[in-house]
Every structure is written in C-alpha cells, then in structure tokens.
Design a protein around this motif. Structure first.
Motif, PDB file in Angstrom:
ATOM      1  N   ALA A 162       0.825  -1.204   0.000  1.00  0.00           N
ATOM      2  CA  ALA A 162       0.000   0.000   0.000  1.00  0.00           C
ATOM      3  C   ALA A 162       0.855   1.248   0.000  1.00  0.00           C
ATOM      4  O   ALA A 162       1.970   1.253   0.520  1.00  0.00           O
ATOM      5  CB  ALA A 162      -0.913   0.008   1.224  1.00  0.00           C
ATOM      6  N   SER A 163       0.284   2.287  -0.564  1.00  0.00           N
ATOM      7  CA  SER A 163       0.845   3.624  -0.469  1.00  0.00           C
ATOM      8  C   SER A 163       0.070   4.340   0.626  1.00  0.00           C
ATOM      9  O   SER A 163      -1.154   4.468   0.549  1.00  0.00           O
ATOM     10  CB  SER A 163       0.682   4.362  -1.804  1.00  0.00           C
ATOM     11  N   ALA A 164       0.775   4.755   1.652  1.00  0.00           N
ATOM     12  CA  ALA A 164       0.132   5.431   2.781  1.00  0.00           C
ATOM     13  C   ALA A 164       1.162   6.333   3.439  1.00  0.00           C
ATOM     14  O   ALA A 164       2.040   5.861   4.163  1.00  0.00           O
ATOM     15  CB  ALA A 164      -0.408   4.402   3.768  1.00  0.00           C
ATOM     16  N   ALA A 165       1.096   7.620   3.154  1.00  0.00           N
ATOM     17  CA  ALA A 165       2.127   8.552   3.596  1.00  0.00           C
ATOM     18  C   ALA A 165       1.999   8.931   5.070  1.00  0.00           C
ATOM     19  O   ALA A 165       2.994   8.996   5.784  1.00  0.00           O
ATOM     20  CB  ALA A 165       2.105   9.802   2.725  1.00  0.00           C
ATOM     21  N   GLU A 166       0.800   9.178   5.521  1.00  0.00           N
ATOM     22  CA  GLU A 166       0.587   9.633   6.898  1.00  0.00           C
ATOM     23  C   GLU A 166      -0.019   8.510   7.739  1.00  0.00           C
ATOM     24  O   GLU A 166      -0.777   7.686   7.227  1.00  0.00           O
ATOM     25  CB  GLU A 166      -0.342  10.846   6.926  1.00  0.00           C
ATOM     26  N   LYS A 167       0.286   8.515   9.021  1.00  0.00           N
ATOM     27  CA  LYS A 167      -0.267   7.514   9.929  1.00  0.00           C
ATOM     28  C   LYS A 167      -1.795   7.537   9.827  1.00  0.00           C
ATOM     29  O   LYS A 167      -2.412   8.589   9.932  1.00  0.00           O
ATOM     30  CB  LYS A 167       0.181   7.803  11.363  1.00  0.00           C
ATOM     31  N   GLY A 168      -2.367   6.374   9.558  1.00  0.00           N
ATOM     32  CA  GLY A 168      -3.816   6.246   9.453  1.00  0.00           C
ATOM     33  C   GLY A 168      -4.352   6.302   8.031  1.00  0.00           C
ATOM     34  O   GLY A 168      -5.520   5.994   7.801  1.00  0.00           O
ATOM     35  N   ASN A 173      -8.280   3.582   2.765  1.00  0.00           N
ATOM     36  CA  ASN A 173      -8.129   2.980   1.438  1.00  0.00           C
ATOM     37  C   ASN A 173      -8.948   1.692   1.406  1.00  0.00           C
ATOM     38  O   ASN A 173      -8.476   0.620   1.797  1.00  0.00           O
ATOM     39  CB  ASN A 173      -6.652   2.703   1.144  1.00  0.00           C
ATOM     40  N   GLU A 174     -10.199   1.808   0.960  1.00  0.00           N
ATOM     41  CA  GLU A 174     -11.127   0.669   1.002  1.00  0.00           C
ATOM     42  C   GLU A 174     -10.615  -0.530   0.212  1.00  0.00           C
ATOM     43  O   GLU A 174     -10.789  -1.674   0.641  1.00  0.00           O
ATOM     44  CB  GLU A 174     -12.505   1.091   0.482  1.00  0.00           C
ATOM     45  N   GLU A 175      -9.999  -0.278  -0.920  1.00  0.00           N
ATOM     46  CA  GLU A 175      -9.513  -1.377  -1.761  1.00  0.00           C
ATOM     47  C   GLU A 175      -8.456  -2.211  -1.025  1.00  0.00           C
ATOM     48  O   GLU A 175      -8.537  -3.445  -1.001  1.00  0.00           O
ATOM     49  CB  GLU A 175      -8.927  -0.821  -3.061  1.00  0.00           C
ATOM     50  N   VAL A 176      -7.505  -1.551  -0.408  1.00  0.00           N
ATOM     51  CA  VAL A 176      -6.441  -2.270   0.301  1.00  0.00           C
ATOM     52  C   VAL A 176      -6.989  -2.955   1.555  1.00  0.00           C
ATOM     53  O   VAL A 176      -6.624  -4.091   1.855  1.00  0.00           O
ATOM     54  CB  VAL A 176      -5.274  -1.321   0.656  1.00  0.00           C
TER      55      VAL A 176
END
Length: 192
Positions: A162-168, A173-176
């Motif tokens: 997953a791409s997730a820059a900030e905590k939370g 991201n519903e797909e992930v």
C-alpha cells in the motif's frame, strides 16, 4: 480442516500505524475464520545482528548462540503455519528490525543451504510506503521474497502492499483494506 496458526512479525516502530493496521485487519479476518493468530512487535524485542560466527553451523547445528530474543521468536516461527512479515519502507527497503531478524535466520539453514527450519511454511509480505508508485519499493520487496521461496522451500502465500504517507492513511483505502480482509480469510484455510 485444522485451524491455521498465523504469526505476524511487525517491524514497524509505530503501533497503530499503516503497517500495523493492515496486519491487524488481516489477522482479525483470519481469526474470524478459525485461525489462531499471534503478533510479535519486533520493536519490543532485542535482536542483535548476526556476527557470522558460524557456531550455528558447527558446534550447535541450526541454533544461534547469540543471547537475545531471536530464540523465542524462532520457536514461534517454527510452530506457525504462516508467517506474516510486516514492514514499512524506510530508506527504500524493509525496516532494519525485519532485516536483523532475517539475517539471523541464517542460523536456520545448514552450512550447505539445505534443510531450512521454516521450509513448508507460508509467508505473507505486508509493506507500506509513502510514495504512490508501488513499483518503487514495495513490489520489488515482494519479488525478492518470491526468489527466496524456491531454494529455501517456503511459499509466498500472499502480499499486501500500500501507499500510505501519513499515519492512518491506509484505513481510508477501502480497496487495500478489503484485500486485507480477503487475504485473512484465505490464509485461515491455506495449504502449502
């Protein structure tokens, strides 16, 4: 079918962060399907670096002689059917906590690189990175483990990236998150 034992080794120092969120979602889903799950946060353990002393291949076959928490983690890994390796991407690669653990797994193969104590296990890779392009870091990390599976005789049973820059960020991201739930259900029934 007998319930699967799933061990998650979380290498993120941020409990409740993106990597941890994906891991806990997967484990909750697997647990709801009857799997037994356990989490080890590597940040809470002492894992010293491998010194390549070769004691594990000479006087004490397949047993590392360094006195730290690796032995305890190894016992859990051996008892598990599936091992989840969860890591954020730091400096273009897996977190150093996971790398320390994997380097110490050198003691789990014989000196001819046969008889890996974790052969026949399923491995799941969970990796989160800040960048949007997953081909930069997380996808190559999964490919790296896919190369190892042939000669160490384990199986990559799944991957969540997953791409997730900030905590939370990953929680929105519903797909992930759906992929995490589906993979958890699949792992609860997984066979090598």
């Amino acid at each position: 079918m007998e319930a699967r034992n799933i061990l998650a080794l979380v290498a993120s120092p941020q409990k409740g962060g993106n990597t941890d969120t994906l891991t806990m979602t997967l484990l909750k889903s697997a647990n709801e399907q009857g799997a037994r799950t356990e989490v080890v946060y590597l940040v809470d353990k002492v894992i010293k670096p491998c010194t390549q002393c070769e004691q594990c291949h000479q006087n004490f076959p397949n047993k590392c002689q360094i006195n730290d928490d690796f032995g305890e983690i190894t016992e859990k890994m051996i008892k598990a059917d599936i091992i989840v390796l969860a890591t954020p991407i730091w400096w273009s690669s897996m977190h150093s906590l996971l790398k320390l653990l994997l380097d110490r797994c050198y003691s789990l193969v014989d000196k001819n690189w046969n008889n890996f104590k974790l052969q026949g296990k399923g491995f799941v890779i969970i990796a989160c990175q800040a960048q949007k392009n997953l081909d930069l870091y997380v996808n190559p990390l999964v490919k790296e483990f896919e190369v190892y599976q042939d000669w160490l005789k384990f199986k990559v049973a799944g991957a969540l990236v997953a791409s997730a820059a900030e905590k939370g960020d990953v929680a929105s991201n519903e797909e992930v998150m759906d992929k995490a739930v589906k993979l958890g259900k699949t792992l609860a029934q997984w066979n090598y």
